[in-house]
Motif scaffolding. Structure first.
Motif, PDB file in Angstrom:
ATOM      1  N   ILE A 244     -12.944 -12.544 -10.470  1.00 39.21           N
ATOM      2  CA  ILE A 244     -12.580 -11.881 -11.720  1.00 39.21           C
ATOM      3  C   ILE A 244     -13.867 -11.651 -12.501  1.00 39.21           C
ATOM      4  CG2 ILE A 244     -12.148 -14.063 -12.938  1.00 39.21           C
ATOM      5  CD1 ILE A 244      -9.910 -12.607 -14.466  1.00 39.21           C
ATOM      6  N   HIS A 245     -13.972 -10.515 -13.131  1.00 43.98           N
ATOM      7  CA  HIS A 245     -15.201 -10.169 -13.834  1.00 43.98           C
ATOM      8  C   HIS A 245     -15.289 -10.910 -15.157  1.00 43.98           C
ATOM      9  CE1 HIS A 245     -18.499  -7.743 -15.485  1.00 43.98           C
ATOM     10  NE2 HIS A 245     -18.703  -7.343 -14.234  1.00 43.98           N
ATOM     11  N   ALA A 246     -16.513 -11.298 -15.510  1.00 45.62           N
ATOM     12  CA  ALA A 246     -16.716 -12.044 -16.754  1.00 45.62           C
ATOM     13  C   ALA A 246     -16.257 -11.253 -17.963  1.00 45.62           C
ATOM     14  CB  ALA A 246     -18.187 -12.428 -16.889  1.00 45.62           C
ATOM     15  N   ALA A 247     -16.458  -9.914 -17.928  1.00 47.64           N
ATOM     16  CA  ALA A 247     -16.047  -9.093 -19.070  1.00 47.64           C
ATOM     17  C   ALA A 247     -14.541  -9.121 -19.256  1.00 47.64           C
ATOM     18  CB  ALA A 247     -16.534  -7.655 -18.876  1.00 47.64           C
ATOM     19  N   ALA A 248     -13.797  -9.202 -18.147  1.00 47.22           N
ATOM     20  CA  ALA A 248     -12.342  -9.263 -18.260  1.00 47.22           C
ATOM     21  C   ALA A 248     -11.894 -10.576 -18.891  1.00 47.22           C
ATOM     22  CB  ALA A 248     -11.707  -9.093 -16.880  1.00 47.22           C
ATOM     23  N   VAL A 249     -12.580 -11.665 -18.557  1.00 50.17           N
ATOM     24  CA  VAL A 249     -12.240 -12.956 -19.151  1.00 50.17           C
ATOM     25  C   VAL A 249     -12.586 -12.962 -20.634  1.00 50.17           C
ATOM     26  CG1 VAL A 249     -12.664 -15.438 -19.069  1.00 50.17           C
ATOM     27  CG2 VAL A 249     -12.569 -14.117 -16.948  1.00 50.17           C
ATOM     28  N   ALA A 250     -13.755 -12.399 -20.971  1.00 54.39           N
ATOM     29  CA  ALA A 250     -14.166 -12.368 -22.372  1.00 54.39           C
ATOM     30  C   ALA A 250     -13.282 -11.443 -23.194  1.00 54.39           C
ATOM     31  CB  ALA A 250     -15.625 -11.932 -22.478  1.00 54.39           C
ATOM     32  N   GLY A 251     -12.604 -10.498 -22.534  1.00 53.65           N
ATOM     33  CA  GLY A 251     -11.755  -9.560 -23.268  1.00 53.65           C
ATOM     34  C   GLY A 251     -10.516 -10.166 -23.859  1.00 53.65           C
ATOM     35  N   GLY A 252     -10.152 -11.369 -23.440  1.00 56.21           N
ATOM     36  CA  GLY A 252      -9.008 -12.031 -24.033  1.00 56.21           C
ATOM     37  C   GLY A 252      -7.737 -11.880 -23.219  1.00 56.21           C
ATOM     38  N   SER A 253      -6.683 -12.474 -23.729  1.00 54.42           N
ATOM     39  CA  SER A 253      -5.423 -12.556 -22.990  1.00 54.42           C
ATOM     40  C   SER A 253      -4.739 -11.209 -22.832  1.00 54.42           C
ATOM     41  CB  SER A 253      -4.482 -13.533 -23.692  1.00 54.42           C
ATOM     42  OG  SER A 253      -4.241 -13.120 -25.034  1.00 54.42           O
ATOM     43  N   ALA A 254      -4.999 -10.256 -23.728  1.00 55.95           N
ATOM     44  CA  ALA A 254      -4.317  -8.964 -23.642  1.00 55.95           C
ATOM     45  C   ALA A 254      -4.666  -8.246 -22.342  1.00 55.95           C
ATOM     46  CB  ALA A 254      -4.671  -8.096 -24.853  1.00 55.95           C
ATOM     47  N   GLY A 255      -5.920  -8.316 -21.937  1.00 56.15           N
ATOM     48  CA  GLY A 255      -6.332  -7.642 -20.715  1.00 56.15           C
ATOM     49  C   GLY A 255      -5.920  -8.364 -19.457  1.00 56.15           C
ATOM     50  N   LEU A 256      -5.418  -9.596 -19.570  1.00 57.97           N
ATOM     51  CA  LEU A 256      -5.039 -10.382 -18.400  1.00 57.97           C
ATOM     52  C   LEU A 256      -3.534 -10.404 -18.177  1.00 57.97           C
ATOM     53  CD1 LEU A 256      -7.386 -13.444 -19.049  1.00 57.97           C
ATOM     54  CD2 LEU A 256      -7.801 -11.518 -17.530  1.00 57.97           C
ATOM     55  N   ALA A 257      -2.790  -9.612 -18.976  1.00 57.32           N
ATOM     56  CA  ALA A 257      -1.336  -9.613 -18.858  1.00 57.32           C
ATOM     57  C   ALA A 257      -0.889  -9.158 -17.475  1.00 57.32           C
ATOM     58  CB  ALA A 257      -0.723  -8.726 -19.940  1.00 57.32           C
ATOM     59  N   SER A 258      -1.584  -8.161 -16.909  1.00 58.28           N
ATOM     60  CA  SER A 258      -1.192  -7.669 -15.579  1.00 58.28           C
ATOM     61  C   SER A 258      -1.369  -8.747 -14.519  1.00 58.28           C
ATOM     62  CB  SER A 258      -2.017  -6.437 -15.222  1.00 58.28           C
ATOM     63  OG  SER A 258      -3.413  -6.731 -15.280  1.00 58.28           O
ATOM     64  N   LEU A 259      -2.387  -9.599 -14.665  1.00 52.33           N
ATOM     65  CA  LEU A 259      -2.584 -10.697 -13.720  1.00 52.33           C
ATOM     66  C   LEU A 259      -1.445 -11.706 -13.819  1.00 52.33           C
ATOM     67  CD1 LEU A 259      -4.203 -12.415 -11.712  1.00 52.33           C
ATOM     68  CD2 LEU A 259      -5.516 -13.308 -13.659  1.00 52.33           C
ATOM     69  N   HIS A 260      -1.068 -12.060 -15.029  1.00 48.36           N
ATOM     70  CA  HIS A 260       0.022 -13.014 -15.199  1.00 48.36           C
ATOM     71  C   HIS A 260       1.331 -12.453 -14.643  1.00 48.36           C
ATOM     72  CE1 HIS A 260      -2.937 -15.034 -17.457  1.00 48.36           C
ATOM     73  NE2 HIS A 260      -2.722 -14.477 -18.635  1.00 48.36           N
TER      74      HIS A 260
END
Length: 433
Positions: free
Chosen positions: A125-141
């Motif tokens: 997973i890219h560091a920028a995606a992690v730093a972007g917060g939970s909103a950008g990780l909704a598709s992963l969840h």
């Protein structure tokens, strides 16, 4: 050292797994989600039809064959001590590799579901995606939920060069992922622009060395030293260490020498390895035994020559020491110890009695602390060999024949060793002519 147990993974018979596409009949999803969350729709959602894009660059790192199989790449993480695959890394395509996101991570989850991989997953997973917060990780969840995967079965390997300005956001994102249950890893250590103090702040579960460092370390002593220092650093922050891209036995030997237990690469598993093949144990080449270097004869350990020590509390008076020495002529020394039995001083019989027998000696010293007339104890660990103990005894010419005080792992007095015994055993070490 153990990664999450494979037994914690979803059962192959669980109907929540996404079936492989094709003419074979698919196992139905629950009725309330079968139409809304069709697996084919999920794949189209995150991988739109487009011309093939480059694979993740780690797949082309030294140690991987040029012609890798089509589709996602599955790399088993092998425990070198047992030969068992304890996890599987999934490297899948991203629709827009130039734009950091979680598409490749989501595709990895879906690919693992199609393969019915029961082992814990390692997903980049890219560091920028992690730093972007939970909103950008909704598709992963959402993908994790649809595939029946639990976060504690997934290790997210953070890639890319973290932007210094986003350090706080990255750590906050890591805390959020860890709160959900994901395990955190950092990849590319050794060549990535990753601040080392970030490892201390993030406390990752796994640290993966750079494949380039693994490839060049065995031939370059400087890079080998770098790898060893990174392994020590990772252990210091409580992380497991993974060596990727192991392709020959020289690299495997180097990895073992660095103290790494987890590895992956073509030497351990072919490039077409799949979890669905059912082979979760691989062949690990045995290390070539090195010729034992001749070792000098150092004699037995001082623990074998131990004699009981006569101890008194550190605050004892000189008069009390005189009483002990007068009661038994064979006592050669008295060790003053604290409340934890740690030596605070050593009183040699001959010198002490000379002090007390001198002019006004008894009047001057009898009722005062005996520590005033004590010497610093010559301390050796219980595992010290005879030759090394003799070197300790000879450091002070005026006290060559003082008894050595033997201590245990926490510094408590176990007894004394007399120099005469050391000399006798050292003489036995002389080679016969």
């Amino acid at each position: 050292m153990s990664l999450p147990s494979p037994s914690a993974a979803p059962s192959a018979a669980t109907p929540q797994h996404v079936p492989a596409p094709g003419p074979a009949p698919a196992t139905p999803l629950p009725a309330d989600t079968a139409l809304e969350h069709d697996p084919a729709n999920i794949v189209r959602r995150y991988t739109p039809a487009a011309s093939p894009q480059p694979y993740d660059q780690r797949a082309h790192a030294p140690g991987f064959p040029a012609g890798r199989p089509a589709g996602p790449l599955f790399l088993p993480v092998v425990d070198l001590d047992t030969g068992g695959a304890v996890a599987v890394e999934v490297i899948a395509e991203s629709a827009s590799p130039a734009v950091p996101g979680v598409a490749a991570t989501v595709n990895g989850v879906l690919a693992a579901a199609r393969e019915e991989a029961l082992l814990p997953l390692v997903l980049p997973i890219h560091a920028a995606a992690v730093a972007g917060g939970s909103a950008g990780l909704a598709s992963l969840h959402e993908a994790m939920r649809m595939c029946g995967r639990r976060p504690r079965e997934v290790i997210l390997a953070i890639e890319g060069d973290p932007v210094p300005a986003e350090r706080t956001a990255l750590l906050s994102g890591i805390d959020g992922l860890r709160a959900v249950g994901y395990l955190i890893a950092f990849a590319g250590l050794g060549t990535a622009a990753l601040p080392l103090d970030l490892l201390a702040d993030a406390s990752p579960y796994v640290v993966a060395l750079s494949a380039d460092l693994v490839a060049r370390g065995p031939r370059d002593p400087r890079r080998g030293a770098l790898a060893e220092s990174l392994v020590r650093l990772a252990r210091g922050v409580g992380a497991h260490v993974l060596a990727p891209g192991v392709r020959d036995e020289a690299q495997l030997a180097a990895v073992r020498g660095w103290g790494i237990r987890l590895a992956q690469g073509p030497l351990l598993a072919p490039s077409d390895w799949r979890p669905s093949h059912g082979y979760n144990r691989v062949h690990v080449p045995l290390p070539v035994p090195e010729a034992a270097a001749p070792t000098a004869a150092l004699g037995p350990r001082v623990q074998e020559l131990l004699l009981p020590a006569v101890t008194l509390p550190a605050e004892s008076t000189a008069e009390e020491v005189v009483a002990v020495l007068s009661a038994e002529p064979s006592i050669t020394s008295v060790i003053l110890v604290d409340e934890y039995q740690r030596p605070q001083g050593s009183i040699d019989r001959s010198r002490f009695l000379l002090f007390m027998a001198g002019a006004y000696g008894h009047a001057l010293h009898a009722r005062k602390p005996a520590g005033r007339l004590a010497d610093t104890a010559k301390i050796v660990a219980k595992t010290t060999p005879v030759i090394a103990a003799m070197q300790v005894a000879g450091r002070d010419n005026a006290r060559v024949y003082d008894d050595l005080v033997v201590v245990d792992e926490v510094g408590r007095c176990m007894g004394v060793v007399r120099v005469g015994d050391l000399l006798r055993h050292a003489a036995d070490l002389r080679p016969a002519r």
